[in-house]
Motif scaffolding. Sequence first.
Motif, PDB file in Angstrom:
ATOM      1  N   LYS A 268     -30.933   0.556  23.370  1.00  0.00           N
ATOM      2  CA  LYS A 268     -29.754  -0.293  23.294  1.00  0.00           C
ATOM      3  C   LYS A 268     -29.696  -1.011  21.954  1.00  0.00           C
ATOM      4  CE  LYS A 268     -29.491  -1.092  28.289  1.00  0.00           C
ATOM      5  NZ  LYS A 268     -29.467  -2.119  29.361  1.00  0.00           N
ATOM      6  N   VAL A 269     -28.661  -0.715  21.188  1.00  0.00           N
ATOM      7  CA  VAL A 269     -28.454  -1.412  19.915  1.00  0.00           C
ATOM      8  C   VAL A 269     -27.132  -2.173  19.986  1.00  0.00           C
ATOM      9  CG1 VAL A 269     -29.801   0.171  18.488  1.00  0.00           C
ATOM     10  CG2 VAL A 269     -27.392   0.647  18.886  1.00  0.00           C
ATOM     11  N   PRO A 270     -27.126  -3.451  19.643  1.00  0.00           N
ATOM     12  CA  PRO A 270     -25.878  -4.229  19.697  1.00  0.00           C
ATOM     13  C   PRO A 270     -25.025  -4.020  18.460  1.00  0.00           C
ATOM     14  CG  PRO A 270     -27.665  -5.650  19.026  1.00  0.00           C
ATOM     15  CD  PRO A 270     -28.270  -4.294  19.266  1.00  0.00           C
ATOM     16  N   VAL A 271     -24.618  -2.778  18.239  1.00  0.00           N
ATOM     17  CA  VAL A 271     -23.762  -2.441  17.109  1.00  0.00           C
ATOM     18  C   VAL A 271     -22.362  -2.190  17.650  1.00  0.00           C
ATOM     19  CG1 VAL A 271     -23.299  -0.799  15.255  1.00  0.00           C
ATOM     20  CG2 VAL A 271     -25.651  -1.482  15.748  1.00  0.00           C
ATOM     21  N   TYR A 272     -21.402  -2.959  17.143  1.00  0.00           N
ATOM     22  CA  TYR A 272     -20.036  -2.895  17.667  1.00  0.00           C
ATOM     23  C   TYR A 272     -19.068  -2.592  16.520  1.00  0.00           C
ATOM     24  CZ  TYR A 272     -15.798  -4.215  20.184  1.00  0.00           C
ATOM     25  OH  TYR A 272     -14.566  -4.192  20.771  1.00  0.00           O
ATOM     26  N   PRO A 273     -18.028  -1.772  16.783  1.00  0.00           N
ATOM     27  CA  PRO A 273     -17.066  -1.430  15.725  1.00  0.00           C
ATOM     28  C   PRO A 273     -16.078  -2.559  15.453  1.00  0.00           C
ATOM     29  CG  PRO A 273     -16.399  -0.404  17.783  1.00  0.00           C
ATOM     30  CD  PRO A 273     -17.726  -1.081  18.052  1.00  0.00           C
ATOM     31  N   ILE A 274     -16.095  -3.078  14.245  1.00  0.00           N
ATOM     32  CA  ILE A 274     -15.111  -4.071  13.822  1.00  0.00           C
ATOM     33  C   ILE A 274     -14.153  -3.378  12.857  1.00  0.00           C
ATOM     34  CG2 ILE A 274     -14.709  -6.233  12.610  1.00  0.00           C
ATOM     35  CD1 ILE A 274     -16.031  -6.614  15.310  1.00  0.00           C
ATOM     36  N   LYS A 275     -12.921  -3.316  13.246  1.00  0.00           N
ATOM     37  CA  LYS A 275     -11.927  -2.566  12.484  1.00  0.00           C
ATOM     38  C   LYS A 275     -11.495  -3.347  11.241  1.00  0.00           C
ATOM     39  CE  LYS A 275      -7.576  -0.120  13.488  1.00  0.00           C
ATOM     40  NZ  LYS A 275      -6.563   0.052  14.561  1.00  0.00           N
ATOM     41  N   GLY A 276     -11.440  -2.660  10.128  1.00  0.00           N
ATOM     42  CA  GLY A 276     -10.986  -3.267   8.885  1.00  0.00           C
ATOM     43  C   GLY A 276      -9.894  -2.432   8.251  1.00  0.00           C
ATOM     44  N   TYR A 277      -9.159  -3.043   7.339  1.00  0.00           N
ATOM     45  CA  TYR A 277      -8.045  -2.372   6.679  1.00  0.00           C
ATOM     46  C   TYR A 277      -8.155  -2.532   5.164  1.00  0.00           C
ATOM     47  CZ  TYR A 277      -5.764  -2.371  11.284  1.00  0.00           C
ATOM     48  OH  TYR A 277      -5.447  -2.180  12.604  1.00  0.00           O
ATOM     49  N   SER A 278      -7.553  -1.613   4.443  1.00  0.00           N
ATOM     50  CA  SER A 278      -7.490  -1.760   2.983  1.00  0.00           C
ATOM     51  C   SER A 278      -6.201  -1.163   2.434  1.00  0.00           C
ATOM     52  CB  SER A 278      -8.695  -1.108   2.305  1.00  0.00           C
ATOM     53  OG  SER A 278      -8.577   0.305   2.265  1.00  0.00           O
ATOM     54  N   LEU A 279      -5.842  -1.650   1.256  1.00  0.00           N
ATOM     55  CA  LEU A 279      -4.759  -1.085   0.451  1.00  0.00           C
ATOM     56  C   LEU A 279      -5.345  -0.647  -0.878  1.00  0.00           C
ATOM     57  CD1 LEU A 279      -1.945  -3.783   0.927  1.00  0.00           C
ATOM     58  CD2 LEU A 279      -1.920  -1.463   1.862  1.00  0.00           C
ATOM     59  N   THR A 280      -4.900   0.479  -1.390  1.00  0.00           N
ATOM     60  CA  THR A 280      -5.279   0.921  -2.730  1.00  0.00           C
ATOM     61  C   THR A 280      -4.002   1.160  -3.511  1.00  0.00           C
ATOM     62  OG1 THR A 280      -7.238   2.013  -1.817  1.00  0.00           O
ATOM     63  CG2 THR A 280      -6.599   2.584  -4.069  1.00  0.00           C
ATOM     64  N   THR A 304     -10.395  -5.996  -5.498  1.00  0.00           N
ATOM     65  CA  THR A 304     -11.378  -5.388  -6.391  1.00  0.00           C
ATOM     66  C   THR A 304     -10.736  -4.412  -7.363  1.00  0.00           C
ATOM     67  OG1 THR A 304     -13.107  -5.575  -4.706  1.00  0.00           O
ATOM     68  CG2 THR A 304     -13.504  -4.014  -6.485  1.00  0.00           C
ATOM     69  N   ARG A 305     -11.136  -4.511  -8.605  1.00  0.00           N
ATOM     70  CA  ARG A 305     -10.685  -3.572  -9.650  1.00  0.00           C
ATOM     71  C   ARG A 305     -11.528  -2.304  -9.580  1.00  0.00           C
ATOM     72  NH1 ARG A 305      -8.650  -4.546 -14.817  1.00  0.00           N
ATOM     73  NH2 ARG A 305      -8.458  -2.617 -15.992  1.00  0.00           N
ATOM     74  N   LEU A 306     -10.874  -1.159  -9.432  1.00  0.00           N
ATOM     75  CA  LEU A 306     -11.535   0.139  -9.447  1.00  0.00           C
ATOM     76  C   LEU A 306     -10.833   1.025 -10.483  1.00  0.00           C
ATOM     77  CD1 LEU A 306     -11.966   0.835  -5.597  1.00  0.00           C
ATOM     78  CD2 LEU A 306     -13.683  -0.047  -7.190  1.00  0.00           C
ATOM     79  N   GLY A 307     -11.269   0.951 -11.721  1.00  0.00           N
ATOM     80  CA  GLY A 307     -10.636   1.747 -12.765  1.00  0.00           C
ATOM     81  C   GLY A 307      -9.183   1.370 -12.950  1.00  0.00           C
ATOM     82  N   ASP A 308      -8.288   2.328 -12.716  1.00  0.00           N
ATOM     83  CA  ASP A 308      -6.856   2.073 -12.878  1.00  0.00           C
ATOM     84  C   ASP A 308      -6.184   1.725 -11.547  1.00  0.00           C
ATOM     85  OD1 ASP A 308      -7.007   4.513 -11.620  1.00  0.00           O
ATOM     86  OD2 ASP A 308      -5.796   5.601 -13.097  1.00  0.00           O
ATOM     87  N   ARG A 309      -7.015   1.346 -10.558  1.00  0.00           N
ATOM     88  CA  ARG A 309      -6.505   0.994  -9.231  1.00  0.00           C
ATOM     89  C   ARG A 309      -7.034  -0.377  -8.810  1.00  0.00           C
ATOM     90  NH1 ARG A 309      -9.546   4.831  -5.939  1.00  0.00           N
ATOM     91  NH2 ARG A 309     -11.009   4.522  -7.657  1.00  0.00           N
ATOM     92  N   ILE A 310      -6.405  -0.930  -7.796  1.00  0.00           N
ATOM     93  CA  ILE A 310      -6.894  -2.148  -7.163  1.00  0.00           C
ATOM     94  C   ILE A 310      -7.099  -1.845  -5.685  1.00  0.00           C
ATOM     95  CG2 ILE A 310      -6.420  -4.559  -6.581  1.00  0.00           C
ATOM     96  CD1 ILE A 310      -4.530  -4.627  -9.009  1.00  0.00           C
ATOM     97  N   ARG A 311      -8.279  -2.190  -5.175  1.00  0.00           N
ATOM     98  CA  ARG A 311      -8.570  -2.045  -3.753  1.00  0.00           C
ATOM     99  C   ARG A 311      -8.542  -3.432  -3.118  1.00  0.00           C
ATOM    100  NH1 ARG A 311     -11.845   1.680  -1.715  1.00  0.00           N
ATOM    101  NH2 ARG A 311     -10.373   3.109  -2.696  1.00  0.00           N
ATOM    102  N   VAL A 312      -7.753  -3.569  -2.066  1.00  0.00           N
ATOM    103  CA  VAL A 312      -7.641  -4.834  -1.355  1.00  0.00           C
ATOM    104  C   VAL A 312      -8.122  -4.608   0.075  1.00  0.00           C
ATOM    105  CG1 VAL A 312      -6.146  -6.797  -0.831  1.00  0.00           C
ATOM    106  CG2 VAL A 312      -5.552  -5.250  -2.714  1.00  0.00           C
ATOM    107  N   GLY A 313      -9.230  -5.254   0.442  1.00  0.00           N
ATOM    108  CA  GLY A 313      -9.806  -5.023   1.760  1.00  0.00           C
ATOM    109  C   GLY A 313      -9.956  -6.303   2.549  1.00  0.00           C
ATOM    110  N   GLY A 314      -9.683  -6.203   3.843  1.00  0.00           N
ATOM    111  CA  GLY A 314      -9.844  -7.377   4.681  1.00  0.00           C
ATOM    112  C   GLY A 314      -9.358  -7.159   6.092  1.00  0.00           C
ATOM    113  N   THR A 315      -9.262  -8.227   6.833  1.00  0.00           N
ATOM    114  CA  THR A 315      -8.881  -8.286   8.243  1.00  0.00           C
ATOM    115  C   THR A 315      -9.993  -7.700   9.114  1.00  0.00           C
ATOM    116  OG1 THR A 315      -6.522  -8.092   7.748  1.00  0.00           O
ATOM    117  CG2 THR A 315      -7.174  -7.701  10.005  1.00  0.00           C
ATOM    118  N   ALA A 316     -10.398  -8.469  10.084  1.00  0.00           N
ATOM    119  CA  ALA A 316     -11.370  -8.024  11.077  1.00  0.00           C
ATOM    120  C   ALA A 316     -10.650  -7.976  12.411  1.00  0.00           C
ATOM    121  CB  ALA A 316     -12.550  -8.983  11.129  1.00  0.00           C
TER     122      ALA A 316
END
Length: 418
Positions: A268-280, A304-316
Amino acid sequence: MKVLVLGSGVIGVTSAWYLAKAGHEVTVIDRQPSVANETSFANAGQISPGYSAPWAAPGIPVKAMKWLMQELAPLKINVKDIDTETLVWMTKLVANCNTKDYHLNKSRMMRVAEYSRDCLKALRQEINIEYDHRTLGTLQVFRTQGQVHSAKKDIQVLTECGVDHKVLTAEDCLTYEPALHHSIDKIVGGIHLPNDETGDCHKFVTELAKACEKLGVTFIMDTSIDKLTKQGNDITSVSTSKGEFTADAYLMALGSYSTHMLGDIGIKVPVYPIKGYSLTLPIEDYSAAPQSTVMDETYKVAITRLGDRIRVGGTAEITAYNLALLEKRRKNIEFSIADLFPYAGDLAKAEFWTGLRPMTPDGTPILGKTKIDNLFLNTGHGTLGWTMSLGSAKYVSDIISSKTPDIDGSGLSIARYA
């Protein structure tokens, strides 16, 4: 020794790398057609040891109730997906929301995360790997004086753990992120973590997998993993859509999907899926874009800056294994980038994505041995899989190889839940 790695995300592939370097015959199995195609595909892009902190913190239950009443909030709960497993996990998380456990859990997480960043630096010196990486640190920005006050506890832990950091005024923040001048009136202060990094996790894993193949690692893709077969105190095989696979040692690196598969064999491992979202989104005005990662503390959104893109991540989002891409969850992360960097990118061209973060109730991943002699774990990294990946992989590889790990393993194994 033959080692079978289950999962080809950033955790599985980094594990395969170190196991192959240790001289093992390594095979990686995954249901996806290519590596890093699920949780590792479009994460926030930050490698942030200094920002490694458990969800379970003093005051979080009260904050969570307030968040649930807000339209733009870092936490959402899909009530119709709540089941007994969800409630049990949430109860365990709340039990960790005290000062003593918070400091203990944060110190464990930072131990792995700091080591992981060192492993990444060493890897870059060993092989030429390009993944839009930058080494300009993380800027955590506060919109209220209350957040500045609350951050004092985290600053204390950073100091105790010897993590470089600098407390900033709003004007100081412009030194590290000049483009914030468009929204400086919305910021009251911040913390800069100079040793944090950024990079595209998917690109990194794809390139590292190629390096693994040069070391002899075999990748078996498009293959569903159905069950583990156990006899006595050993795993004897893994059943898949392409037949049975056997090995001397088995490493579970299936993230959120580790839980039920391990439960079927009594672990038994207490690992639970927490859903996240991102925009690139593509950068439209480079002078108006972030230089590294900016963490918007109010909305728990990483930009976050990724080269010529921006990654926006969040929401749980607490919604079990529901992977529906909900447009209404886009508002939270879209607001943060539009509010702080209004001229940086074109939101109309943004790619919207969702994934499941494998979260433990105390925030620390579950690494190393189990009660089954030849079964090992590397799972439960939550939102910090990219941050902790290489350190976790090297630590687990050393355990499997019967070597003394470079870091203290206290509190990292499944034994802490006994």
